[in-house]
Design a protein around this motif. Structure first.
Motif, PDB file in Angstrom:
ATOM      1  N   ASP A  67      12.034   8.542   2.876  1.00 53.90           N
ATOM      2  CA  ASP A  67      12.014   7.120   2.513  1.00 53.90           C
ATOM      3  C   ASP A  67      11.760   6.227   3.815  1.00 53.90           C
ATOM      4  O   ASP A  67      10.850   5.418   3.770  1.00 53.90           O
ATOM      5  CB  ASP A  67      13.788   6.781   2.233  1.00 53.90           C
ATOM      6  N   ARG A  68      12.034   6.582   5.085  1.00 54.72           N
ATOM      7  CA  ARG A  68      11.661   5.948   6.330  1.00 54.72           C
ATOM      8  C   ARG A  68      10.490   6.679   7.052  1.00 54.72           C
ATOM      9  O   ARG A  68       9.929   6.178   8.106  1.00 54.72           O
ATOM     10  CB  ARG A  68      13.058   5.895   7.277  1.00 54.72           C
ATOM     11  N   HIS A  69      10.108   7.735   6.588  1.00 50.55           N
ATOM     12  CA  HIS A  69       9.222   8.779   7.592  1.00 50.55           C
ATOM     13  C   HIS A  69       7.850   8.760   6.913  1.00 50.55           C
ATOM     14  O   HIS A  69       6.667   9.312   7.548  1.00 50.55           O
ATOM     15  CB  HIS A  69       9.771  10.104   7.882  1.00 50.55           C
ATOM     16  N   PHE A  70       7.647   8.503   5.568  1.00 49.88           N
ATOM     17  CA  PHE A  70       6.376   8.457   4.831  1.00 49.88           C
ATOM     18  C   PHE A  70       5.736   9.988   4.908  1.00 49.88           C
ATOM     19  O   PHE A  70       4.468   9.942   5.095  1.00 49.88           O
ATOM     20  CB  PHE A  70       5.214   7.350   5.830  1.00 49.88           C
ATOM     21  N   LEU A  71       6.461  10.765   4.653  1.00 51.67           N
ATOM     22  CA  LEU A  71       6.241  12.271   4.648  1.00 51.67           C
ATOM     23  C   LEU A  71       5.236  12.580   3.487  1.00 51.67           C
ATOM     24  O   LEU A  71       4.216  13.234   3.706  1.00 51.67           O
ATOM     25  CB  LEU A  71       7.247  13.078   4.684  1.00 51.67           C
ATOM     26  N   SER A  72       5.185  11.525   2.425  1.00 56.11           N
ATOM     27  CA  SER A  72       4.413  11.861   1.546  1.00 56.11           C
ATOM     28  C   SER A  72       4.161  10.601   0.772  1.00 56.11           C
ATOM     29  O   SER A  72       4.837   9.399   1.178  1.00 56.11           O
ATOM     30  CB  SER A  72       5.058  12.723   0.305  1.00 56.11           C
ATOM     31  N   ALA A  73       3.267  10.313  -0.199  1.00 53.70           N
ATOM     32  CA  ALA A  73       2.919   8.881  -0.699  1.00 53.70           C
ATOM     33  C   ALA A  73       4.222   8.564  -1.517  1.00 53.70           C
ATOM     34  O   ALA A  73       4.843   9.514  -2.202  1.00 53.70           O
ATOM     35  CB  ALA A  73       1.650   8.959  -1.714  1.00 53.70           C
ATOM     36  N   SER A 126       1.883  12.738  -3.311  1.00 51.04           N
ATOM     37  CA  SER A 126       3.277  12.345  -3.708  1.00 51.04           C
ATOM     38  C   SER A 126       4.131  13.261  -3.602  1.00 51.04           C
ATOM     39  O   SER A 126       5.449  13.366  -3.967  1.00 51.04           O
ATOM     40  CB  SER A 126       3.441  11.434  -4.833  1.00 51.04           C
ATOM     41  N   ARG A 127       3.805  14.726  -3.657  1.00 48.39           N
ATOM     42  CA  ARG A 127       4.517  15.943  -3.883  1.00 48.39           C
ATOM     43  C   ARG A 127       4.997  16.309  -2.477  1.00 48.39           C
ATOM     44  O   ARG A 127       4.129  16.439  -1.381  1.00 48.39           O
ATOM     45  CB  ARG A 127       3.491  16.839  -4.302  1.00 48.39           C
ATOM     46  N   LEU A 128       6.312  16.309  -2.025  1.00 44.89           N
ATOM     47  CA  LEU A 128       6.995  16.500  -0.933  1.00 44.89           C
ATOM     48  C   LEU A 128       6.534  18.144  -0.444  1.00 44.89           C
ATOM     49  O   LEU A 128       6.416  18.892  -1.331  1.00 44.89           O
ATOM     50  CB  LEU A 128       8.260  16.335  -0.972  1.00 44.89           C
ATOM     51  N   MET A 147       0.759  -1.212   0.086  1.00 43.10           N
ATOM     52  CA  MET A 147      -0.029  -0.120  -0.087  1.00 43.10           C
ATOM     53  C   MET A 147       0.959   1.244   0.080  1.00 43.10           C
ATOM     54  O   MET A 147       0.326   2.210  -0.616  1.00 43.10           O
ATOM     55  CB  MET A 147      -0.964  -0.024   1.183  1.00 43.10           C
ATOM     56  N   MET A 148       1.973   1.147   0.632  1.00 43.04           N
ATOM     57  CA  MET A 148       2.683   2.434   0.923  1.00 43.04           C
ATOM     58  C   MET A 148       3.997   2.490  -0.086  1.00 43.04           C
ATOM     59  O   MET A 148       4.823   3.511  -0.077  1.00 43.04           O
ATOM     60  CB  MET A 148       3.072   2.497   2.189  1.00 43.04           C
ATOM     61  N   GLY A 149       4.393   1.386  -0.741  1.00 43.46           N
ATOM     62  CA  GLY A 149       5.487   1.297  -1.641  1.00 43.46           C
ATOM     63  C   GLY A 149       6.883   1.238  -0.751  1.00 43.46           C
ATOM     64  O   GLY A 149       8.073   1.032  -1.472  1.00 43.46           O
ATOM     65  N   ARG A 150       7.056   0.988   0.446  1.00 45.22           N
ATOM     66  CA  ARG A 150       7.952   0.859   1.213  1.00 45.22           C
ATOM     67  C   ARG A 150       7.574   0.005   2.504  1.00 45.22           C
ATOM     68  O   ARG A 150       6.619   0.493   3.072  1.00 45.22           O
ATOM     69  CB  ARG A 150       8.910   1.904   1.558  1.00 45.22           C
ATOM     70  N   GLY A 151       8.494  -1.186   3.129  1.00 50.59           N
ATOM     71  CA  GLY A 151       8.147  -1.431   4.327  1.00 50.59           C
ATOM     72  C   GLY A 151       8.569  -0.597   5.537  1.00 50.59           C
ATOM     73  O   GLY A 151       9.309   0.131   5.583  1.00 50.59           O
TER      74      GLY A 151
END
Length: 536
Positions: A376-382, A364-366, A309-313
Motif C-alpha cells: 500500500d505505501r511502498h509501491f512494490l507492485s502495480a 500487479s503480481r506481488l 497513475m499509481m492508484g494511491r497517493g
C-alpha cells in the motif's frame, strides 16, 4: 584547507550537481521508491499488461485486438517508450484527461458543454496547470475563450431547495482540490484533530469567495461584487469577533485596496447588469496570482497525478496535507513538486515521466512472501485500479467491436417492450459505476447496484446480440482455438493460456446448435470478470 583542494572542490561541486540534475526524473523516482521499499519489488509487467494499462490511462480505453497483436509482435527494445509518446500525442489523450479531470474537479455534480470544451482544449494545448488553475480561480466572464472555467464556481454556487448559497462548501472544495487541505472542520473553530489547520485558514479563504455571485447566462458565469472590508468571524468556543482579509493558507493576507467613492468600479455601460460595473479590486485576481506560491499547491497536484497513475497517493488521503500525515516518500514528493514547477507545470511532461518509471510499469503480481497490505505505501507492485464509468463503457464497446457512434449512448426516444423510454448507455454506466454526486472517486467500493447491472442490464445484452458485434463475427468461425484467441485479445488484451483455450473450446463444444449464444455467454462472462473491470 589547502588552497589547491579548495579550488578543486569549487570546480567539482557544480559538475556533480549538474550531473545529478541531468538524471531523468523517472530514474530518480525509481531510485527513491526502491530505496524506501527495503524488500523485493515486483518484476516489470509483461507487454500485454503494460500495453492495456497505458492505453487505459492515456487513451481512456483498452486497445483493439489488432493494436495488441502489433505491440506483442514488436521486438523493438524501445516500444514502450514509443507507445507512451504516441498515446500522449494521440487523438484520445485530450478527451481522456478532460473526463478524468472533470470527475476529479466536479465530483459528479453534473456537466456543461462549455466547461468540457475548455478542459479538452486545455489538455490538447498542454496548458500549464498553474494557468488552468488561474483561469478557474479568476473565472472572468469577459474572457470568452476561457468562460468554461467558471463552471467550477457556477455549479457550486447553485442553490438547492431552500438552502442558502453554499460558500463554506465552495471554500472546502477549493482547499481540498487546489491545496490538498480539507479545512471543513476549521470553519467554526480551530481544527480539533489537525493542529496545522486553524480557523483563520478557512475563514480567510472564504473571504475571497464570499462576494461571488452566480450570473444567469447561456454559459457558466460568476461575478465578483465589491469587497469593502475584512471578513468577520468568531469561534463557537470563544465568541470574540475576529477579522481577516482574503487569505490563502500559508500565505499573508491580501492587502485590501481603497478607492475614491466615484472610482470603485470599472464602468461597463454595454453590460446589462444591476451593478454599476466591475470592481477595481478583485480578491480572486489576487488569489489567482498568488496561488502557485502556496506551500502545498505544487505538491497537491503532483500527488493527485501520481494517484491517477499509481492508484494511491504519496499523501493519503489526498486532501490531508499536514505535518502529522507525512508522505510515504517525503523526498520523492518534494522532488516531484520542485521538478514540476521547474518545468512550468507541464502536465504532459510529468505524465510521461511517471509512465516511464519501473514503478508504473511493474506487474500487479506481488513478489513471493509479500503480503498485499505491504504494497500500500511502498509501491512494490502495480496497484489494481477500478475502471471509471467512462473507461468501462468505452472499453466494453471496444471489446465487442461496436463503434460509439453506433451505440445508444444518450437517452433515446424508442421504447422497450414495457413502454419505458430506453435510457442511454452513458447514464446507465454512470448510475451503476460512478460515485454519488459530491463524493470523490478515490476508492472503489463494490456495490449491489453495480453487481446487478453487470448481471442483468438489457442494453448491454443487446450490444452482445447485434449482428455486427464480436460474438456474431466469431460465430462464423469454425476453429475454437481461433475463437478463444480472438476473445482474449479483444476483451482481455492478451493471448490466452493453453488451459483457457481448452476451457473455451470445451464450453463451445457443449452447445453445437447454439454457437452464437454460447459465444455471447463467454463474452459476457469475460466482460463481467475482475480482469476486465480493473486496470491492473
Amino acid at each position: 584547507m589547502n588552497p589547491t583542494i579548495v579550488l578543486l572542490l569549487l570546480l567539482v561541486i557544480p559538475l556533480v550537481g549538474r550531473a545529478a540534475s541531468e538524471v531523468p526524473l523517472h530514474q530518480q523516482i525509481d531510485h527513491l521508491v526502491e530505496a524506501e521499499a527495503g524488500v523485493s519489488v515486483a518484476n516489470l509487467a509483461d507487454d500485454a499488461e503494460f500495453f492495456r494499462r497505458v492505453n487505459l490511462d492515456f487513451a481512456g480505453v483498452i486497445p483493439t485486438a489488432g493494436e495488441t497483436r502489433k505491440f506483442l509482435d514488436d521486438s523493438s527494445p524501445t516500444k514502450r517508450r514509443t507507445t507512451i509518446d504516441a498515446l500522449l500525442n494521440g487523438p484520445r489523450y485530450a478527451s481522456t484527461m478532460r473526463d478524468r479531470f472533470h470527475v476529479h474537479l466536479m465530483e459528479r455534480r453534473g456537466s456543461d458543454e462549455i466547461w468540457m470544451a475548455w478542459l479538452e482544449k486545455a489538455f490538447a494545448e498542454n496548458k500549464p496547470w498553474d494557468q488552468m488553475a488561474r483561469e478557474m480561480i479568476r473565472s472572468d466572464f469577459r474572457d470568452e475563450p476561457n468562460r468554461g472555467a467558471a463552471y467550477f464556481y457556477a455549479k457550486r454556487l447553485e442553490k438547492y431547495g431552500a438552502n442558502v448559497t453554499d460558500y463554506p462548501g465552495l471554500t472546502r472544495d477549493f482547499g481540498r482540490l487546489f491545496l490538498g487541505m480539507d479545512l471543513q472542520c476549521a470553519e467554526c473553530h480551530k481544527h480539533l484533530l489537525i493542529d496545522d489547520y486553524d480557523q483563520v485558514d478557512f475563514q480567510g479563504l472564504m473571504a475571497g469567495f464570499s462576494k461571488l455571485k452566480l450570473l444567469r447566462e447561456e454559459y457558466p458565469a460568476v461575478e465578483e461584487q465589491l469587497t469593502t472590508g475584512k471578513h468577520e468571524y468568531s469561534s463557537v468556543f470563544v465568541g470574540k469577533p475576529r477579522m481577516v482579509g482574503p487569505k490563502i493558507p500559508g500565505l499573508p493576507e491580501v492587502e485590501l485596496v481603497s478607492f475614491e467613492k466615484d472610482d470603485l468600479y470599472i464602468q461597463t455601460p454595454d453590460r446589462k447588469t444591476k451593478t454599476p460595473g466591475i470592481p477595481r479590486f478583485s480578491p480572486l485576481q489576487q488569489f489567482a496570482q498568488l496561488l502557485p506560491e502556496a506551500p502545498t499547491f505544487s505538491a497537491n497536484i503532483v500527488n493527485r497525478m501520481w494517484f491517477l497513475m499509481m492508484g494511491r497517493g504519496l499523501v493519503e488521503p489526498l486532501d490531508q496535507f499536514h505535518s502529522e500525515n507525512p508522505a510515504s516518500h517525503p523526498e520523492l514528493l518534494n522532488l516531484l513538486a520542485a521538478e514540476f514547477a521547474r518545468q512550468n507545470f507541464d502536465m504532459k511532461w510529468l505524465f510521461r515521466e511517471l509512465a516511464l518509471t519501473k514503478t508504473y510499469q511493474r506487474t500487479s503480481r506481488l513478489p513471493g512472501g509479500i503480503e498485499r497490505g505491504a504494497n500500500d505505501r511502498h509501491f512494490l507492485s502495480a496497484t489494481e485500479r477500478r475502471l471509471s464509468a467512462e473507461q468501462l463503457l468505452a472499453s466494453t464497446l471496444q471489446a465487442v467491436n461496436v463503434q460509439p457512434e453506433d451505440a445508444p449512448l444518450e437517452n433515446s426516444s424508442p421504447e422497450d417492450e414495457s413502454g419505458d423510454e430506453i435510457i442511454g448507455l452513458n447514464e446507465r454506466f454512470n448510475a451503476a459505476f460512478a460515485a454519488e454526486a459530491r463524493e470523490p472517486e478515490y476508492e472503489f467500493a463494490p456495490s449491489l447496484k453495480s453487481a446487478l447491472f453487470t448481471m442483468n442490464d438489457d442494453e448491454v445484452a443487446r450490444l452482445l446480440q447485434r449482428d455486427d458485434a464480436l460474438p456474431a463475427q466469431l460465430a462464423r468461425e469454425t476453429d475454437n482455438v481461433r475463437i478463444a484467441e480472438s476473445l482474449f485479445l479483444n476483451v482481455f488484451s492478451r493471448r490466452p493460456e493453453k488451459e483457457e483455450i481448452d476451457d473455451v473450446a470445451a464450453f463451445l463444444t457443449g452447445f453445437p446448435g447454439e454457437r452464437k449464444q454460447a459465444i455471447v455467454d463467454v463474452t459476457w462472462a469475460m466482460l463481467t470478470s475482475t480482469e476486465f473491470v480493473v486496470n491492473h
